[in-house]
Write a protein that holds these residues in place. Sequence first.
Motif, short mmCIF file in Angstrom:
data_model
loop_
_atom_site.label_atom_id
_atom_site.label_comp_id
_atom_site.label_asym_id
_atom_site.label_seq_id
_atom_site.Cartn_x
_atom_site.Cartn_y
_atom_site.Cartn_z
N GLU A 172 15.68 -36.13 -59.35
CA GLU A 172 16.11 -35.66 -58.04
C GLU A 172 14.94 -35.07 -57.27
OE1 GLU A 172 19.00 -32.19 -56.15
OE2 GLU A 172 19.37 -32.91 -58.19
N ASP A 173 14.12 -34.26 -57.94
CA ASP A 173 12.99 -33.62 -57.27
C ASP A 173 11.96 -34.65 -56.81
OD1 ASP A 173 14.03 -31.05 -57.56
OD2 ASP A 173 13.05 -30.73 -59.50
N LEU A 174 11.60 -35.58 -57.69
CA LEU A 174 10.58 -36.56 -57.34
C LEU A 174 11.06 -37.52 -56.26
CD1 LEU A 174 9.00 -37.44 -60.81
CD2 LEU A 174 7.96 -36.13 -58.94
N MET A 175 12.29 -37.97 -56.36
CA MET A 175 12.82 -38.89 -55.35
C MET A 175 12.94 -38.19 -53.99
SD MET A 175 13.02 -41.84 -56.76
CE MET A 175 13.95 -42.74 -55.49
N THR A 176 13.33 -36.92 -53.99
CA THR A 176 13.42 -36.16 -52.74
C THR A 176 12.04 -36.03 -52.10
OG1 THR A 176 15.35 -34.91 -53.46
CG2 THR A 176 14.01 -33.92 -51.72
N CYS A 177 11.03 -35.70 -52.92
CA CYS A 177 9.67 -35.58 -52.40
C CYS A 177 9.17 -36.91 -51.85
CB CYS A 177 8.72 -35.09 -53.49
SG CYS A 177 8.96 -33.37 -54.00
N ALA A 178 9.38 -37.98 -52.61
CA ALA A 178 8.91 -39.30 -52.18
C ALA A 178 9.58 -39.73 -50.89
CB ALA A 178 9.16 -40.32 -53.29
N GLU A 179 10.88 -39.51 -50.80
CA GLU A 179 11.62 -39.91 -49.59
C GLU A 179 11.11 -39.15 -48.37
OE1 GLU A 179 16.23 -40.28 -47.96
OE2 GLU A 179 15.79 -39.05 -49.72
N ALA A 180 10.88 -37.84 -48.53
CA ALA A 180 10.43 -37.03 -47.40
C ALA A 180 9.02 -37.42 -46.97
CB ALA A 180 10.47 -35.55 -47.77
N LEU A 181 8.14 -37.64 -47.93
CA LEU A 181 6.76 -38.00 -47.59
C LEU A 181 6.70 -39.38 -46.94
CD1 LEU A 181 5.08 -36.66 -50.85
CD2 LEU A 181 4.81 -35.70 -48.55
N HIS A 182 7.42 -40.32 -47.53
CA HIS A 182 7.47 -41.67 -46.95
C HIS A 182 8.09 -41.63 -45.56
CE1 HIS A 182 9.25 -45.72 -46.33
NE2 HIS A 182 8.11 -46.12 -46.85
N GLY A 183 9.13 -40.82 -45.40
CA GLY A 183 9.80 -40.70 -44.12
C GLY A 183 8.92 -40.09 -43.04
N SER A 184 7.92 -39.30 -43.47
CA SER A 184 7.01 -38.70 -42.50
C SER A 184 5.91 -39.67 -42.07
CB SER A 184 6.37 -37.43 -43.09
OG SER A 184 5.43 -37.76 -44.10
N GLY A 185 5.90 -40.85 -42.68
CA GLY A 185 4.91 -41.86 -42.32
C GLY A 185 3.77 -42.02 -43.30
N ALA A 186 3.84 -41.34 -44.44
CA ALA A 186 2.73 -41.37 -45.38
C ALA A 186 2.82 -42.55 -46.35
CB ALA A 186 2.71 -40.08 -46.19
N MET A 187 1.66 -43.10 -46.69
CA MET A 187 1.56 -44.02 -47.81
C MET A 187 1.48 -43.18 -49.08
SD MET A 187 -1.49 -46.67 -48.91
CE MET A 187 -1.33 -47.70 -47.46
N LEU A 188 2.35 -43.46 -50.05
CA LEU A 188 2.39 -42.66 -51.26
C LEU A 188 1.29 -43.08 -52.24
CD1 LEU A 188 6.22 -42.43 -52.00
CD2 LEU A 188 4.71 -40.61 -51.18
N VAL A 189 0.71 -42.08 -52.89
CA VAL A 189 -0.29 -42.28 -53.93
C VAL A 189 0.28 -41.66 -55.20
CG1 VAL A 189 -2.64 -41.75 -54.69
CG2 VAL A 189 -2.17 -42.16 -52.25
N THR A 190 0.62 -42.50 -56.20
CA THR A 190 1.28 -42.01 -57.40
C THR A 190 0.58 -42.56 -58.65
OG1 THR A 190 2.87 -43.85 -57.34
CG2 THR A 190 3.51 -41.79 -56.24
N ALA A 191 1.15 -42.21 -59.81
CA ALA A 191 0.57 -42.64 -61.09
C ALA A 191 1.67 -42.88 -62.11
CB ALA A 191 -0.41 -41.60 -61.61
#
Length: 256
Positions: free
Chosen positions: A93-112
Amino acid sequence: MYLRLAALGDSTTVGIGDPVPGGWRGWARLLAESLGTAYDVSFCNLAVSGAICADVRSEQLADAVAHAPDLASLIVGVNDTMRSTWDPVRIREDLMTCAEALHGSGAMLVTARFHDHGAVFGLPGVLRRPLAARIEVVNRVYDEVYASYGGIRLDLATRPEVATRRFWSVDRLHPSELGHRALAHAYGELLHGEGMHFQLPGLEAQGGYEPSWRRDVMWMVAEGAPWVGRRARDLGPLAVRLAVTDRRVGRTKVGA
């Protein structure tokens, strides 16, 4: 061209293992500096040592979104695997919430995707296996993040340098300067593949840690033992529970 970069996470993104005068540098700053060879970069490092996924969501996410990043790194979860508060549902829940918010702000996600930390740290199999199983749970969440929001990601288990001693600082938990440089370089190559062109971070270490048994022993006496003591409340009971669970599972498979 203006580019905003936000870094969220724990001690690896803080830069621990790559000391510079006045503090830590680390892979995220190295990457930001390299991006600066071609872009006007605004870099915001919000990572905190010891952070778990819930901390990133509650204490780092809002500031990251406010930064309006073009790139946002979200690399956290290993600390969760070593805590008695382990909760796979909450982690997802925490990771998906963070990813959704960052992606929604227009960011390209950098993960591992994480490697087997227990193997690097030299844990016995009875502890290594259940910890590796927890890491794989976290990795599956990052698979879902990547499938849902894309971006770039680094699979550390496929990187041969991760298995070398020089990649790690004396504590074997954090990358050395060489390790941080390797991470920054690898992420830079992935960004090149996305059409971003800039000078890649250098791979040659300028100083820092040279592995030797003497340094390892000195670290264990001065830093390692006190760290284990501070974490004993979590790690002690956790180690026992994981070992017992692993043994029970093994017996069940044999009797199946």
